[in-house]
Write an enzyme that holds these catalytic residues in place. Structure first.
Site, PDB file in Angstrom:
ATOM      1  N   CYS A  33      59.968  16.771  10.986  1.00 45.34           N
ATOM      2  CA  CYS A  33      58.957  17.645  10.385  1.00 45.34           C
ATOM      3  C   CYS A  33      57.618  17.511  11.088  1.00 45.34           C
ATOM      4  O   CYS A  33      57.376  16.572  11.853  1.00 45.34           O
ATOM      5  CB  CYS A  33      58.743  17.292   8.904  1.00 45.34           C
ATOM      6  N   ASP A 439      25.927  28.184  38.181  1.00 43.03           N
ATOM      7  CA  ASP A 439      26.165  29.492  37.573  1.00 43.03           C
ATOM      8  C   ASP A 439      24.881  29.982  36.903  1.00 43.03           C
ATOM      9  O   ASP A 439      24.327  29.310  36.022  1.00 43.03           O
ATOM     10  CB  ASP A 439      27.286  29.387  36.542  1.00 43.03           C
TER      11      ASP A 439
END
Length: 477
Positions: A33, A439
């Protein structure tokens, strides 16, 4: 892997943050599970913990029918890491073993089969063949439940060599024959395949689609209000994907939380159904569906500079790409990419008139007259050199590549600079810890947040999630 006590406490508290990081197998029921399964907590002496579902299945356990651990997105840990085990898991997830066998996988990773098997068993508890069997069963169940394909076609599409092997594999993994897993649903359009892909909520789709639209290659990609469309070049043929989020999911953080079921519907049109595993993996990469927002939020959410952005838009994704070579060429030539697509791409007929071509192959661009297509001579030389290296196999631009080797090889190509290599590492290689140097958008966003200088130094505090920090900064603009 967590120790037994930590794993047992996480399972006892049904903490969903651990879903995908390990599974719990119960010896009294022979079922495994998720940690968050709502079933009654098993006794300590009946619990065994495995890092991946494949290891639990190899040990004789089947997936729980209640919590469906087989449907959970893979652990984001493998995206963070760039070592042999992580690369092998990404390649197996894309169907490499089904196409090339374990021998081909080992050859791609430049190791022996024995060493590869030993490393995988030591790290995740299952060898490459067991991992491939688990992936095959998961893809097959997804097709059984979400399509109307005949079961025999599903068997071969998922990678099984026979219908008998398919039936046995599904019984072993899920305790039921394929026919018992089929749900009644409306028929797919002829030749199309609808699949539902799970992700960890929240997922603010608006910013994701905005970023994909900003960099879309005309003729290859298209974005509208709540859908993303693109053509795909796959190992055995071509394909077209359409990811549909629905109006309720396309807003910002608030509406993202409304999409609590954590599923996106993807329609695939494939020339060869055996490409379904590769196509699904490509879709997951493009949309960053294996992202773990909780882990990223825990690391970035407390930072004084970027924390408010993370808390305002939890779950922002770093969009991947449909093809690493395509992304690199797009970064190099910008808007002229559409001319290359028209001149050198492969024309397609699709129901969407905006999707007209597959992106040109490296072989098609290696010797093409790119100056006649409008590129400056120096830029044309860079694209041809890149195409030649990719076509020869000297540069590999996908999630299975060695990130450090790939970046070094790209930098060796004249005309490819640090920004381009960082951008490719972020989107094509799936590196979550990249911060593009210099950037202008990142610098502008930092200034608006009150950090006039020292952004690169500040970004070191955001490891290993600097790619996600960059997306938050870009989105803030």
């Amino acid at each position: 892997m967590y120790d037994f006590e930590t794993s047992y406490r996480a399972m006892s508290s049904r903490d969903g943050r651990f879903d995908g990081r390990f599974v719990v197998a119960v010896t009294s029921t022979h079922v495994y599970c998720r940690p968050s399964c709502p079933s009654r907590t098993p006794r300590r002496e009946n619990c065994r913990f495995f890092r991946v579902p494949a290891a639990a299945e190899a040990a004789g356990f089947r997936a729980c029918r209640r919590c469906r651990p087989d449907a959970e997105p893979d652990s984001a840990e493998w995206n963070v890491r760039g070592d042999l085990v992580a690369r092998a898991l990404r390649l197996i997830g894309g169907g490499a073993v089904d196409r090339e066998g374990v021998t081909g996988l080992a050859r791609r990773l430049v190791v022996s089969e024995r060493h590869l098997h030993r490393q995988l068993v030591a790290e995740v508890g299952a060898g490459p063949q067991a991992l491939a069997i688990n992936r095959r069963a998961r893809v097959a169940r997804m097709l059984v439940e979400s399509s109307t394909l005949p079961l025999a076609e599903i068997a071969f599409a998922a990678g099984y060599s026979s219908v008998r092997q398919f039936n046995e594999g599904m019984r072993t993994a899920f305790g039921q024959p394929p026919s018992a897993l089929r749900r009644s649903r409306p028929a797919d359009a002829p030749g199309d395949l609808d699949v539902r892909l799970r992700y960890r909520a929240p997922l603010p789709v608006g910013p994701l689609l905005d970023r994909l639209a900003a960099h879309a290659v005309p003729g290859v990609e298209a974005v509208d209000a709540d859908r993303y469309h693109r053509t795909l070049r796959l190992p055995r043929g071509s394909g077209v994907m359409t990811a549909e989020f629905g109006p309720a999911q396309t807003g910002d953080a608030g509406s993202a939380r409304a999409a609590s079921r954590g599923e996106v519907t993807v329609r695939l049109s494939l020339a060869d159904l055996r490409d379904v595993t590769a196509a699904v993996q490509r879709c997951r990469e493009i949309l960053d569906l294996d992202c773990d927002p909780a882990a990223i939020g825990a690391e970035l959410g407390t930072d004084p500079l970027i924390g408010p952005l993370v808390r305002a838009r939890p779950g922002l994704r770093v969009p991947g790409c449909g093809d690493g070579f395509e992304l690199t060429v797009r970064a190099l030539v910008g808007r002229r990419t559409s001319i290359l697509v028209t001149r050198f791409g492969t024309a397609l007929r699709t129901p969407d008139p905006r999707l007209t071509h597959l992106f040109p192959t490296p072989a098609a661009l290696a010797d093409a007259d790119l100056v006649a297509a409008g590129l400056a001579p120096r830029r044309a030389a860079t694209v041809r050199a890149l195409a030649g290296a990719v076509d020869a196999g000297d540069i590999v631009l996908d999630r299975g590549a060695d990130r450090a080797e790939c970046v070094a090889a790209l930098r060796a190509v004249s005309g490819i600079g640090p920004w381009t290599t960082a951008y490719v590492a972020m989107r094509a290689l799936g590196d979550p810890d990249v911060f593009p140097p210099g950037d202008p958008g990142l610098r502008d966003a930092a200034r608006r947040l009150g950090l006039p200088a020292g952004l690169a130094a500040r970004a070191r505090h955001w490891r290993p999630w600097r790619s996600y920090a960059a997306v938050h900064l870009w989105t803030s603009l």
